[in-house]
Design an enzyme around this catalytic site. Structure first.
Site, PDB file in Angstrom:
ATOM      1  N   ARG A  60       0.909  -1.225   0.056  1.00  0.00           N
ATOM      2  CA  ARG A  60       0.021   0.030  -0.092  1.00  0.00           C
ATOM      3  C   ARG A  60       0.788   1.177  -0.125  1.00  0.00           C
ATOM      4  NH1 ARG A  60      -3.524  -0.658   4.620  1.00  0.00           N
ATOM      5  NH2 ARG A  60      -2.137   0.619   5.590  1.00  0.00           N
ATOM      6  N   TYR A 113     -12.776  22.601  -9.522  1.00  0.00           N
ATOM      7  CA  TYR A 113     -13.468  21.356 -10.065  1.00  0.00           C
ATOM      8  C   TYR A 113     -14.590  20.802  -9.019  1.00  0.00           C
ATOM      9  CZ  TYR A 113     -13.391  16.271 -11.094  1.00  0.00           C
ATOM     10  OH  TYR A 113     -13.608  14.843 -11.455  1.00  0.00           O
ATOM     11  N   ASP A 185      -4.489  22.796  -7.854  1.00  0.00           N
ATOM     12  CA  ASP A 185      -4.786  21.848  -8.803  1.00  0.00           C
ATOM     13  C   ASP A 185      -4.204  22.182 -10.271  1.00  0.00           C
ATOM     14  OD1 ASP A 185      -6.046  20.059 -10.761  1.00  0.00           O
ATOM     15  OD2 ASP A 185      -7.855  20.195  -9.774  1.00  0.00           O
ATOM     16  N   LYS A 210      -5.912  12.553 -16.687  1.00  0.00           N
ATOM     17  CA  LYS A 210      -6.092  13.245 -17.970  1.00  0.00           C
ATOM     18  C   LYS A 210      -4.732  13.296 -18.652  1.00  0.00           C
ATOM     19  CE  LYS A 210      -9.887  14.253 -15.700  1.00  0.00           C
ATOM     20  NZ  LYS A 210     -10.066  15.483 -14.852  1.00  0.00           N
TER      21      LYS A 210
HETATM   22  C1  LIG Z   1     -10.898  15.414 -13.644  1.00  0.00           C
HETATM   23  C2  LIG Z   1     -10.278  16.375 -12.469  1.00  0.00           C
HETATM   24  C3  LIG Z   1     -10.019  16.141 -11.406  1.00  0.00           C
HETATM   25  C4  LIG Z   1     -10.140  14.717 -10.865  1.00  0.00           C
HETATM   26  O1  LIG Z   1      -9.540  13.732 -11.352  1.00  0.00           O
HETATM   27  P1  LIG Z   1     -10.149  12.077 -11.180  1.00  0.00           P
HETATM   28  O2  LIG Z   1      -8.941  11.331 -11.687  1.00  0.00           O
HETATM   29  O3  LIG Z   1     -11.053  12.160 -12.351  1.00  0.00           O
HETATM   30  O4  LIG Z   1     -10.575  11.796  -9.845  1.00  0.00           O
HETATM   31  C5  LIG Z   1      -9.372  16.902 -10.608  1.00  0.00           C
HETATM   32  N1  LIG Z   1      -9.287  18.203 -10.872  1.00  0.00           N
HETATM   33  C6  LIG Z   1      -9.487  18.736 -12.336  1.00  0.00           C
HETATM   34  C7  LIG Z   1      -9.187  19.980 -12.708  1.00  0.00           C
HETATM   35  C8  LIG Z   1      -9.966  17.599 -13.222  1.00  0.00           C
HETATM   36  O5  LIG Z   1     -10.368  18.108 -14.292  1.00  0.00           O
END
Ligand SMILES: *Cc1c(COP(=O)(O)O)cnc(C)c1O
Length: 393
Positions: A60, A113, A185, A210
């Protein structure tokens, strides 16, 4: 083989996290599937436990596959050490949780987000941590919102769905003056196009799902830390029980190798589509800081070295039926959550705003410009806009 400290970003993308000559010459780090880690002696086990997060103790807490991915992202972004987690949302939760206790307060940008807001409103609120949302364009004005119990300022630039930029250095300066940490973020710009630690950020969260994975086939997150913030975040992640899966980590590492070339193409296509959309009579405005007349352009140019392929645009006031007619007939653009893969997407954007209402009169759409030919993408959009217009006539 080795990677010099002054290597350029594309060289880092190609080489970081690899160690072929300690892996039988194999180019890519191997995928370790592991829960139990065995020790030959009590002494060896106790030594590993003492080193805790800096050694192998239990699946983990990471394997060489995990460490390879973490090292590569930290190297690229300029973090002291990164922590892989199973999703982007887990990265956000992990980045916030260690810094707050009941009775504390945090500030979160109004264009964050959606699920970030939901975590604050539905989870943190129940644990006694209050959230205030702020206007993304607040800059140094954030000072006025900082309370004695404000532990953290959460930023995201450009923000989800509306793509407003933020003056991160001004916010970081104000936050640090009052003892608050700054989390960013950085999913949109990726560790390639934005270096948040240079802007004063303490902890960076990414949805590696992404652009890092880049192929819409894995969920993955990564939290990048300074030396000062690492153990706080690492302990929080351990307490939350997060563990990124080995095959997904492998896909994340593999995605990094081509992220530079992919992103430059995504950027070029997005800029072409955004410029084309700006001239269309159906479009009220385009939301993309890489456009020279975007309100966030100066900040984007100052703080980022490139733009990704995700942008928005506001339509003139068309009906829901007209928008559905436009989107239902798209041939190349898929409709669905997420983005950052090789393929194009289009989606109606529904935002929650409380600090600074989104006052567009028409519907807002979001496009992810994929790696298809830009001319084909433009033609598909053109046919879509014709459907939009003809529904109303
Ligand atoms: C998609 C996204 C997230 C979350 O990511 P996941 O892998 O889907 O949990 C966080 N911040 C932004 C800006 C995003 O576009």
């Amino acid at each position: 083989m080795s990677l010099r400290d002054d290597s350029k970003p594309d060289t880092i993308l190609t080489h970081a996290g690899r160690d072929p000559h300690n892996n039988h010459g194999v180019v890519n780090p191997p995928v370790y599937h592991a829960s139990t880690i065995l020790f030959p002696t009590v002494q060896a086990m106790e030594d590993a436990q003492k080193r805790r997060f800096f050694s192998m103790t239990y699946g983990r807490h990471g394997t060489p596959t995990t460490f390879a991915f973490e090292d590569a992202v930290a190297k690229l972004e300029g973090g002291w050490k990164a922590i892989a987690v199973p999703s982007g949302l887990a990265a956000i939760v992990g980045a916030i949780t260690g810094f707050v206790s009941a009775g504390d307060h945090i500030l979160v940008t109004d264009n964050a987000y959606g699920p970030t807001r939901k975590y604050c409103d539905d989870a943190l609120a129940r644990f006694g941590v209050a959230t205030t949302y702020y206007d993304p364009s607040i800059g140094a004005g954030i000072s006025a919102l900082i309370r004695p119990n404000t532990k953290l300022v959460f930023t995201e630039a450009p923000g989800s769905l509306t793509f407003e930029m933020q003056d991160i250095p001004a916010i970081a300066k104000a936050a640090h003056a009052r003892g608050a940490k700054v989390v960013m973020d950085n999913t949109w710009a990726t560790p390639l196009f934005c270096k948040p630690f240079d802007l004063g950020v303490d902890v960076v969260a990414h949805a590696a799902t992404k652009y890092i994975v880049g192929h819409s086939d894995a969920m993955l997150g990564i939290i990048d830390c300074t030396e000062e913030t690492y153990l706080t975040v690492r302990n929080a992640v351990a307490l939350l029980g997060y563990s990124a899966a080995p095959d997904d980590l492998y896909l994340g590492l593999r995605g990094l190798r081509t992220m530079g070339v992919r992103l430059r193409q995504h950027q070029q296509t997005a800029l072409a589509l955004a410029t084309w959309l700006k001239k269309r009579p159906e479009v009220e405005r385009v939301l993309y800081p890489a456009l020279p007349d975007d309100p966030g352009h100066a900040l984007w140019k100052r703080d980022m070295s490139g733009a990704s392929g995700l942008f928005g645009f506001v339509l003139k006031p068309y009906s829901h039926k007209a928008v559905a007619n436009m989107l239902d007939g798209m041939e190349l653009y898929g409709m669905g959550a997420s983005w950052g893969g090789f393929e194009s997407l289009i989606l109606p954007a529904h935002m929650t705003r409380t600090a600074k209402p989104w006052d567009a009169k028409g519907p807002t759409l979001r496009i992810h410009a994929g790696l298809e030919d830009p001319d084909d993408l433009t033609k598909d959009l053109e046919r879509g806009l014709e459907r939009l217009r003809s529904t109303n006539e």
